[in-house]
Motif scaffolding. Sequence first.
Motif, PDB file in Angstrom:
ATOM      1  N   THR A  18       0.851  -1.205   0.000  1.00 23.03           N
ATOM      2  CA  THR A  18       0.000   0.000   0.000  1.00 23.03           C
ATOM      3  C   THR A  18       0.883   1.250   0.000  1.00 23.03           C
ATOM      4  OG1 THR A  18      -1.565  -1.261   1.337  1.00 23.03           O
ATOM      5  CG2 THR A  18      -1.983   1.092   1.131  1.00 23.03           C
ATOM      6  N   ASP A  74       3.232   3.342  -3.748  1.00 20.66           N
ATOM      7  CA  ASP A  74       2.087   3.685  -4.591  1.00 20.66           C
ATOM      8  C   ASP A  74       2.478   4.414  -5.873  1.00 20.66           C
ATOM      9  OD1 ASP A  74       2.983   5.997  -3.441  1.00 20.66           O
ATOM     10  OD2 ASP A  74       1.004   6.850  -3.109  1.00 20.66           O
ATOM     11  N   ASN A 131       0.203   4.855  -8.921  1.00 23.82           N
ATOM     12  CA  ASN A 131      -0.978   5.726  -8.801  1.00 23.82           C
ATOM     13  C   ASN A 131      -0.718   7.143  -9.284  1.00 23.82           C
ATOM     14  OD1 ASN A 131      -2.912   4.026  -7.705  1.00 23.82           O
ATOM     15  ND2 ASN A 131      -2.196   4.356  -5.612  1.00 23.82           N
ATOM     16  N   SER A 177       0.837   7.149   2.589  1.00 21.81           N
ATOM     17  CA  SER A 177       0.689   7.259   1.135  1.00 21.81           C
ATOM     18  C   SER A 177      -0.792   7.360   0.792  1.00 21.81           C
ATOM     19  CB  SER A 177       1.290   6.030   0.455  1.00 21.81           C
ATOM     20  OG  SER A 177       0.579   4.887   0.879  1.00 21.81           O
ATOM     21  N   VAL A 180      -4.233   6.187  -0.997  1.00 20.99           N
ATOM     22  CA  VAL A 180      -4.913   4.982  -1.484  1.00 20.99           C
ATOM     23  C   VAL A 180      -5.646   5.399  -2.759  1.00 20.99           C
ATOM     24  CG1 VAL A 180      -6.698   3.277  -0.989  1.00 20.99           C
ATOM     25  CG2 VAL A 180      -5.133   4.004   0.811  1.00 20.99           C
ATOM     26  N   HIS A 187      -4.384   1.783  -7.934  1.00 21.29           N
ATOM     27  CA  HIS A 187      -3.506   0.605  -7.963  1.00 21.29           C
ATOM     28  C   HIS A 187      -3.234  -0.023  -6.603  1.00 21.29           C
ATOM     29  CE1 HIS A 187      -2.567   0.540 -12.222  1.00 21.29           C
ATOM     30  NE2 HIS A 187      -2.586   1.867 -12.172  1.00 21.29           N
ATOM     31  N   ASN A 188      -3.607   0.639  -5.500  1.00 21.02           N
ATOM     32  CA  ASN A 188      -3.307   0.014  -4.193  1.00 21.02           C
ATOM     33  C   ASN A 188      -4.518  -0.094  -3.267  1.00 21.02           C
ATOM     34  OD1 ASN A 188      -3.513   2.694  -3.566  1.00 21.02           O
ATOM     35  ND2 ASN A 188      -1.633   2.808  -2.372  1.00 21.02           N
TER      36      ASN A 188
END
Length: 307
Positions: free
Chosen positions: A88, A91, A94, A151, A153, A156-157
Amino acid sequence: MQRRQATLKEKLSEHYRKRDFKAKKQTASTAGVVFFLCMLVTLVLEGLVVLLPRYYTSDDGSMASGYRLSQLLAVWLFLATAANWYNTYYDVANRVTKEMKAAHYPSSSETPPGWKNCPLCMLDAPPRSHHCSLCNYCILKRDHHCFVTGSCVGYHNQRTFVVFCIYTLISTTWAAFLQISYLNQDLPISTYWASFYFPLAGLWQYLAGAVPFLNFFILVHLCCTLVSFGLVVFFLFWQLVIIARGQTSFEAWKQISIYRRRAVLNNFQDVFGQLTNFLLCLVVPLRLPMPADGIKWVIEPKEEKGH
Ligand SMILES: [Zn+2]
Ligand SMILES: [Zn+2]
């Protein structure tokens, strides 16, 4: 030459112009990461060294069956939680880059329809992406900035974030059970020791020398575990609700409905992919590819095929 004295209003506006709000938020993000990592390491050590040996010790001093298995389970929960935390945290996929627009609209210098120009990173960002002032990037299908992983969200995570929440939920539930069992053996909750379970009373009893340090430490740890448990229940529940509705947290907050007529199963597939992929990610912390790229979205299609 004499300089003009700045008025109070000018001084205040200068003060707010210079004030770095970002630094404060980043401090909160760092504090969240440090709290989580400390909890992760201390819980597994406490479990392996103190809680599990006590829980599995029989009256005759031998270890009850299942002790080795529970040790392996504790190590596996630790590794799986840490790996999903890292998945997660990492990232990079993202982040909106200028190559994304170049790949989809190679000949256009204008902001494509449905996209928006971000004044902060000076890039054209795809639909559903938003700028994060902490990460300082536009994030694909941004849901929220997670203070525990430090990070954002996003597209991609989000799957690994949900898996991370599931592991944290299992770990904190088991840890709280073992911590309460441990304390209950030394200080039975059904006796006058019940007052010990209130942290301030527990601190008073420790300072008065009525209980040993280890018991007080486990009480403090139990409080932190219960706070983590409460937070993860909230986040997991909220994630499942918005994923079922095909929204991000931002869209739910702004009451933006992307898909009003789509099946819940399709909304889940958008985030988790095919069931086999999700189950694989649940067991092994893999970074499997997502079903799409998170750039192109068909938002509330007006013309269905064949109509
Ligand atoms: Zn941006
Ligand atoms: Zn962020």
